[in-house]
Design an enzyme around this catalytic site. Sequence first.
Site, PDB file in Angstrom:
ATOM      1  N   SER A 105      -3.302 -21.692  -0.007  1.00  0.00           N
ATOM      2  CA  SER A 105      -1.837 -21.762  -0.104  1.00  0.00           C
ATOM      3  C   SER A 105      -1.291 -21.592  -1.511  1.00  0.00           C
ATOM      4  O   SER A 105      -0.072 -21.574  -1.691  1.00  0.00           O
ATOM      5  CB  SER A 105      -1.328 -23.085   0.485  1.00  0.00           C
ATOM      6  OG  SER A 105      -1.295 -23.022   1.892  1.00  0.00           O
ATOM      7  N   LYS A 123       1.352 -18.980  -1.957  1.00  0.00           N
ATOM      8  CA  LYS A 123       2.794 -19.186  -1.786  1.00  0.00           C
ATOM      9  C   LYS A 123       3.549 -19.244  -3.110  1.00  0.00           C
ATOM     10  O   LYS A 123       4.777 -19.109  -3.129  1.00  0.00           O
ATOM     11  CB  LYS A 123       3.038 -20.461  -0.965  1.00  0.00           C
ATOM     12  CG  LYS A 123       2.567 -20.316   0.479  1.00  0.00           C
ATOM     13  CD  LYS A 123       2.482 -21.645   1.192  1.00  0.00           C
ATOM     14  CE  LYS A 123       1.833 -21.444   2.569  1.00  0.00           C
ATOM     15  NZ  LYS A 123       1.397 -22.705   3.186  1.00  0.00           N
ATOM     16  N   SER A 133       4.843 -26.699   2.460  1.00  0.00           N
ATOM     17  CA  SER A 133       3.767 -25.703   2.556  1.00  0.00           C
ATOM     18  C   SER A 133       3.744 -25.020   3.917  1.00  0.00           C
ATOM     19  O   SER A 133       2.675 -24.730   4.467  1.00  0.00           O
ATOM     20  CB  SER A 133       2.396 -26.334   2.272  1.00  0.00           C
ATOM     21  OG  SER A 133       1.444 -25.343   1.969  1.00  0.00           O
TER      22      SER A 133
END
Length: 380
Positions: free
Chosen positions: A63, A66, A123
């Site tokens: 992640s 991102k 997230s």
Amino acid sequence: MKSAIKRLLPWFLLLLPLGLPVGAQTTTPAPPELEAKGYLLVDFHTGKTLAELNADERLEPASLTKIMTAYTVFRELASERIKLTDQVLVSEKAWRTGGSKMFIEVGKHVSLEDLLKGMIIQSGNDASVALAEYVSGNVESFANLMNAHAKRLGMTNSHFTNPNGLPDPELYTTARDMARVAVALIREFPEYYAWYSNQEFTYNGITQANRNPLLKRDPTADGIKTGYTKAAGYCLVGSAKRDDMRLISVVMGTPSPRARAEASLALLNYGFRTYESHKLYPVGQPIENLRVWYGEQDTLPVGPERDVVATIPRGQYDKLSARIEKTSDMNAPIAQGDQLGDVVVSMGEEEVTRIPLVALQDLPKGGLWRQAKDSVLRMF
């Protein structure tokens, strides 16, 4: 002592070429040993690397992807092609995306601002896909846009295939590249970066806490993003600011959430304990009046293109020195912003930083009399 050195630095600019002593090299403590596949600690203002291990090894970002997704959307906001108030229709693909979720619902409209907060704070993989589809029409086209920005930022060892970091054999990055995009995000979009320090976000009646453990363990931390997949391990890009010094830490491939948090804190604490940053000259401040030929006047004020900041081992401030390196061509006309050399800051034999030196105002070419006079002077 610090104020005295700041006053004396312009004096050093003149005297250093004569060979005055500038101090000796210093030894800094070794960085901590960490359970990680790769890590990096850099100073935000200077880009100086303070600690690293396998910082250029290609690793899965999970992640952390991102951060790049957010940066790409922020660039679209800056171009005014989209707005925070835009209402985004949630596709079935976004709604079905697995992993961490913001819990958006298919067929409903969500503001772009809420989607950004859902991705940054919660997230949300679903929010990431919805943002990508809104900006570029589909995930593949958005990934191409991410890669274009990555190339522009100098992220030479990164390739993105999706906006959320779900596993893909062609999705990879490095600790150094993650630091690059983190620095760019904070520098270019401070108004949006403030969201990264939000402790929680509520959407659709569901409140989720920020996954970044640094926010609760270090009061000076204000970002940035965690990541995890089985293959990538536990990852974290962190940032903290103490006084005027900001550090960026990147930890990738740790074995547990606890190891991820402890490694990040160890890096940040090491950096703040071992190093210090000083703004020597602010952008736009005249440093010197340089002799210019064939202009309406004989001299021109020059200053740094951006803030001159030095990151050095603690306690070594009085060993800093600075000099101007001029370009060979100092002839009018000169436009404001033209580079006329560099400001070079050193500590002993080591060059600490080098910042372009630019003209602070226009200097048109002088009349025939001035040009003739300077031609004669230059002969002697």
